[in-house]
Scaffold this active site. Structure first.
Site, mmCIF file in Angstrom:
data_model
loop_
_atom_site.group_PDB
_atom_site.id
_atom_site.type_symbol
_atom_site.label_atom_id
_atom_site.label_comp_id
_atom_site.label_asym_id
_atom_site.label_seq_id
_atom_site.Cartn_x
_atom_site.Cartn_y
_atom_site.Cartn_z
ATOM 1 N N SER A 1 0.811 -1.224 0.000
ATOM 2 C CA SER A 1 0.000 0.000 0.000
ATOM 3 C C SER A 1 0.842 1.272 0.000
ATOM 4 O O SER A 1 0.291 2.369 -0.013
ATOM 5 C CB SER A 1 -0.923 0.000 1.220
ATOM 6 O OG SER A 1 -0.182 0.124 2.411
ATOM 7 N N THR B 1 -2.343 2.671 3.313
ATOM 8 C CA THR B 1 -1.569 3.912 3.379
ATOM 9 C C THR B 1 -0.874 3.864 4.720
ATOM 10 O O THR B 1 -1.299 3.110 5.590
ATOM 11 C CB THR B 1 -2.572 5.106 3.384
ATOM 12 O OG1 THR B 1 -3.270 5.131 2.161
ATOM 13 C CG2 THR B 1 -1.921 6.453 3.642
ATOM 14 N N THR C 1 1.514 6.935 0.529
ATOM 15 C CA THR C 1 0.681 5.853 -0.013
ATOM 16 C C THR C 1 0.943 5.598 -1.493
ATOM 17 O O THR C 1 1.442 6.485 -2.198
ATOM 18 C CB THR C 1 -0.811 6.236 0.143
ATOM 19 O OG1 THR C 1 -1.633 5.128 -0.203
ATOM 20 C CG2 THR C 1 -1.199 7.413 -0.748
ATOM 21 N N ARG D 1 -5.062 9.464 -10.862
ATOM 22 C CA ARG D 1 -5.976 9.613 -9.712
ATOM 23 C C ARG D 1 -5.161 10.001 -8.467
ATOM 24 O O ARG D 1 -4.135 9.402 -8.169
ATOM 25 C CB ARG D 1 -6.704 8.289 -9.464
ATOM 26 C CG ARG D 1 -7.622 8.263 -8.224
ATOM 27 C CD ARG D 1 -6.937 7.735 -6.998
ATOM 28 N NE ARG D 1 -7.863 7.550 -5.868
ATOM 29 C CZ ARG D 1 -7.477 7.294 -4.626
ATOM 30 N NH1 ARG D 1 -6.205 7.188 -4.333
ATOM 31 N NH2 ARG D 1 -8.369 7.129 -3.666
ATOM 32 N N THR E 1 -6.419 6.942 6.647
ATOM 33 C CA THR E 1 -6.243 5.894 5.641
ATOM 34 C C THR E 1 -7.648 5.476 5.206
ATOM 35 O O THR E 1 -8.625 5.781 5.900
ATOM 36 C CB THR E 1 -5.508 4.660 6.209
ATOM 37 O OG1 THR E 1 -6.295 4.101 7.275
ATOM 38 C CG2 THR E 1 -4.123 5.003 6.741
ATOM 39 N N GLY E 2 -7.729 4.768 4.093
ATOM 40 C CA GLY E 2 -9.042 4.306 3.633
ATOM 41 C C GLY E 2 -9.477 5.041 2.384
ATOM 42 O O GLY E 2 -8.649 5.634 1.682
HETATM 43 N N1 GLY Z 1 -6.377 7.064 1.549
HETATM 44 C C1 GLY Z 1 -5.516 6.739 0.490
HETATM 45 C C2 GLY Z 1 -6.094 6.926 -0.833
HETATM 46 O O1 GLY Z 1 -7.313 6.897 -0.988
HETATM 47 O O2 GLY Z 1 -5.348 7.100 -1.774
#
Ligand code: GLY
Length: 359
Positions: free
Chosen positions: A87, A207, A225, A235, A258-259
């Site tokens: 990640s 992340t 991340t 993105r 994170t998430g």
């Molecule tokens: N929280 C990390 C991402 O969505 O890239």
């Protein structure tokens, strides 16, 4: 008071906190901060669940007198360098075209500065590049090719971030994405409906966020991340966006996430958590309030379960300047890591808004 803190620094810090309180709205939290400053600061390092080694390293450095930002960056570098963590950094899962693109941000409380990079390719420590954006440019965020050129100019070595293991996970995803395309997973001549099971291939938004208070009572944080696995090239998630994936205010504390970055980008939760703490909420209460806010702001049916709750997770990690820490996630089962300098780093359960049926 620690040997590492000179009396002059301590008096300066105490005076700075007083000035902050006079300049801003005095709150209960701020009065507690002044009281804490008079006693000496309690260091703490918090991180996401993959931060056991990062929190241990950061605390070791803090206890030897390091600045909180240097400490958290050294901590997350361990995870960025680890090919087994898919990640972050080297070995991170790639975008839909098989190219690893990294995002990172840093914020340095005592100087009120921040820096970030997004969609950075070929550089395994985007957190270090983010710090250089903060220190050696008049900008806050560099992206893509510009970020890479900046890193090259500062002598960063380019490496292929796509490990064989990550490439094989990506290839599996690609081959199972659709029965209508031409990429086929291993099969035999009896097989039908080849490549229909892509939903089994979990897409990560893992992340590492790591925040710390150092022995001078200064607060800093870092989030790094590889972002959403198999994303559309270019993105960018919440991690490199100050206010969303990370926010630090030296007078209050720090928060990060994170998430599912898209949800957090729409609510800018890290800055909200810091503001909730400024109003006197504990780190855990503030994180829970951010989870609640995301839940209330999510209205698209495709992102809700049959009871109207988000069908994704976001986790938050927060510390205040008094060395208190807390974490919460939308869904139960999430973990965070912490080190207060009194014992080894530990992994603990996050508070949560909704309980999953299986835990
Ligand atoms: N929280 C990390 C991402 O969505 O890239």
């Amino acid at each position: 008071m620690s040997d590492h803190i000179k009396r002059r620094d301590f008096l300066k810090t105490t005076a700075a906190i007083g000035a902050t309180v006079v300049a801003g709205n005095a709150t209960v939290a701020s009065e507690q901060l002044i009281a804490q400053a008079k006693k000496g600061f309690k260091p703490v390092v918090i991180a996401s669940s993959n931060g056991l080694s990062a929190t241990a390293k950061a605390m070791e450095l803090i206890q030897s007198g390091s600045d909180a930002l240097d400490a958290v960056i050294a901590g997350v570098n361990i995870v960025e360098d680890d090919p087994a963590d898919h990640s972050v950094g080297l070995g991170g899962l790639p975008n839909e075209q098989g190219v690893v693109e990294l995002d990172a941000s840093v914020m340095h409380g005592p100087t009120g500065r921040g820096g970030a990079v997004a969609s950075l390719r070929n550089i395994k420590n985007p957190s270090k590049v983010a710090k250089l954006v903060m220190e050696r440019t008049d900008h806050v965020l560099l992206v893509g090719e510009g970020a890479l050129q900046f890193a090259r100019a500062h002598g960063f070595r380019e490496v292929d971030l796509l490990t064989d293991e990550a490439r094989e996970i990506w290839m599996k995803w690609k081959e199972h994405l659709s029965p209508q395309d031409d990429w086929l997973p291993p099969h035999d001549i009896e097989s039908k409906d080849i490549g229909e099971s892509w939903k089994e291939f979990f897409r990560t938004t893992g992340t590492i966020n790591c925040n710390a208070v150092d022995l001078r009572g200064n607060v800093s944080g870092c989030t790094t991340t590889s972002g959403l696995s198999f994303k559309i090239p270019g993105r960018v998630g919440d991690s490199p966006i100050l206010g969303a994936g990370l926010y630090v205010d030296n007078a209050v504390g720090a928060a990060g996430s994170t998430g599912r970055g898209e949800a957090n980008l729409l609510s800018c939760s890290s800055v909200m958590i810091v503001e909730y703490m400024r109003q006197g909420k504990s780190p855990e209460e503030a994180c829970l309030m951010a989870c609640q806010r995301i839940s209330e702001q999510t209205r698209m049916k495709r992102l809700l379960d049959d009871r109207g709750r988000p069908n994704f997770n976001v986790s938050f990690y927060a510390i205040n300047r008094m060395g208190e820490y807390g974490s919460a996630a939308i869904w139960s089962g999430a973990k965070f890591t912490v080190n207060t300098g009194e014992q080894e780093s530990s992994r603990l359960d996050c508070a949560y808004l909704y309980k999953k049926e299986n835990n």
